[in-house]
Design a protein around this motif. Structure first.
Motif, mmCIF file in Angstrom:
data_model
loop_
_atom_site.group_PDB
_atom_site.id
_atom_site.type_symbol
_atom_site.label_atom_id
_atom_site.label_comp_id
_atom_site.label_asym_id
_atom_site.label_seq_id
_atom_site.Cartn_x
_atom_site.Cartn_y
_atom_site.Cartn_z
ATOM 1 N N GLU A 58 6.129 7.666 -3.259
ATOM 2 C CA GLU A 58 5.978 6.298 -3.748
ATOM 3 C C GLU A 58 7.335 5.697 -4.105
ATOM 4 O OE1 GLU A 58 4.130 2.904 -4.153
ATOM 5 O OE2 GLU A 58 3.047 4.732 -3.609
ATOM 6 N N CYS A 70 2.487 -0.143 -7.223
ATOM 7 C CA CYS A 70 1.409 0.852 -7.278
ATOM 8 C C CYS A 70 0.165 0.220 -7.888
ATOM 9 C CB CYS A 70 1.822 2.043 -8.140
ATOM 10 S SG CYS A 70 3.235 2.964 -7.539
ATOM 11 N N THR A 74 -3.283 5.210 -7.284
ATOM 12 C CA THR A 74 -1.884 5.584 -7.498
ATOM 13 C C THR A 74 -1.415 5.130 -8.867
ATOM 14 O OG1 THR A 74 -1.466 5.388 -5.127
ATOM 15 C CG2 THR A 74 0.451 5.450 -6.576
#
Length: 293
Positions: A58, A70, A74
């Motif tokens: 990420e 995000c 996530t």
């Protein structure tokens, strides 16, 4: 030319950074292979020896796309919000207000309140929704890290007051949340007990004759019945088992408690009827003794 490790940020190197620093493409590719850099995704590499977990991936994606944020599952992982099941993928077209975004653990992410609201709206069941809300509202240990409550009930209610798909149902589920819950299994146990018209106190304080304060998961105070739900990491080590036995004995010594029932998380999730039937039968037995005084 700078050494590649110097160009990396947080253990992540972008190809464009190395090219901008003067590395020829062919020489860069050879050095990355020779030194054992790990490809995270197109245009991003992890320093040799670094575990390329979801956070590293990420981080790389946000470095490549500064507008990336995000969301949903996530975001829950970043905030350490426990989930029962994963909701559908986030709708990338929905907009985010500036106040709905924050920086946490080095990543741009929706705030805890926005994250929980999105997850509840997308939840496929009451249990999944309330587990998410309870987790964010409570102080608990997640992934070995003790954290404080991430948001408040009022903030969640404000997020769910906005007209979005799934909001009416989500508002009804939010009213079932209880910040006293200590784990997903406790949340589901509480909901299943309520379905069976069983309404204990959650995480109440009791004291042993020696003055030690304990908090059973649930307590039917009038009957003197305590109910404990064992988490996923039940025992785990000999030392943890010893602490568990000591806690069980201490609970039984409390003047407010006549009987302690214990259920595993697996029982709560897979056979809740057995749990509620056992509790109801114990309450019937204890009622013959009269209320605890």
């Amino acid at each position: 030319m700078y050494e590649l490790a110097i160009l990396a940020r947080g253990g992540v190197l972008l190809t464009v950074w190395a090219l901008a620093a003067g590395w020829p493409p062919g020489r860069l590719a050879a050095r990355l292979r020779r030194d054992g850099w790990q490809r995270i995704c197109r245009g991003a590499w992890a320093v040799p020896g670094k575990e390329t977990d979801w956070r590293v991936r990420e981080t790389a994606l946000q470095l490549l796309r500064p507008q990336r944020i995000c969301r949903h599952v996530t975001a829950a992982r970043v905030h350490r919000i426990e989930l029962l099941t994963g909701p559908p993928p986030a709708d990338s077209r929905s907009s985010l207000a500036p106040g709905d975004v924050c920086l946490r653990r080095g990543l741009r992410v929706t705030t805890a309140a926005r994250t929980v609201a999105d997850l509840i709206r997308a939840s496929g069941s009451r249990e999944a929704a309330v587990v998410t809300a309870d987790s964010a509202l409570s102080r608990r240990v997640v992934e070995g890290v003790r954290r404080d409550p991430l948001t408040g009930y009022e903030d969640l209610a404000a997020q769910l007051s906005v007209r979005r798909p799934g909001a009416p149902r989500a508002r009804a589920w939010l009213r079932l949340a209880n910040p006293a819950a200590g784990s997903p299994a406790e949340t589901v146990a509480r909901l299943r007990m309520a379905d069976a018209s069983l309404h204990p106190e959650c995480q109440p304080q009791v004291r042993t004759p020696r003055g030690q304060t304990l908090r059973p998961d649930f307590l039917f105070r009038a009957a003197g019945l305590a109910v404990e739900v064992e988490g996923y990491a039940y025992h785990g080590t000999p030392r943890a088992h010893e602490r568990d036995v000591a806690r069980f004995n201490a609970l039984q010594s409390c003047p407010e408690i006549r009987r302690v029932l214990r259920f595993t998380a697996r029982e709560v999730f897979t056979d809740p009827t057995r749990m509620t039937t056992t509790i109801a039968a114990s309450l019937t037995d204890l009622a013959l003794l009269g209320p605890v005084t």
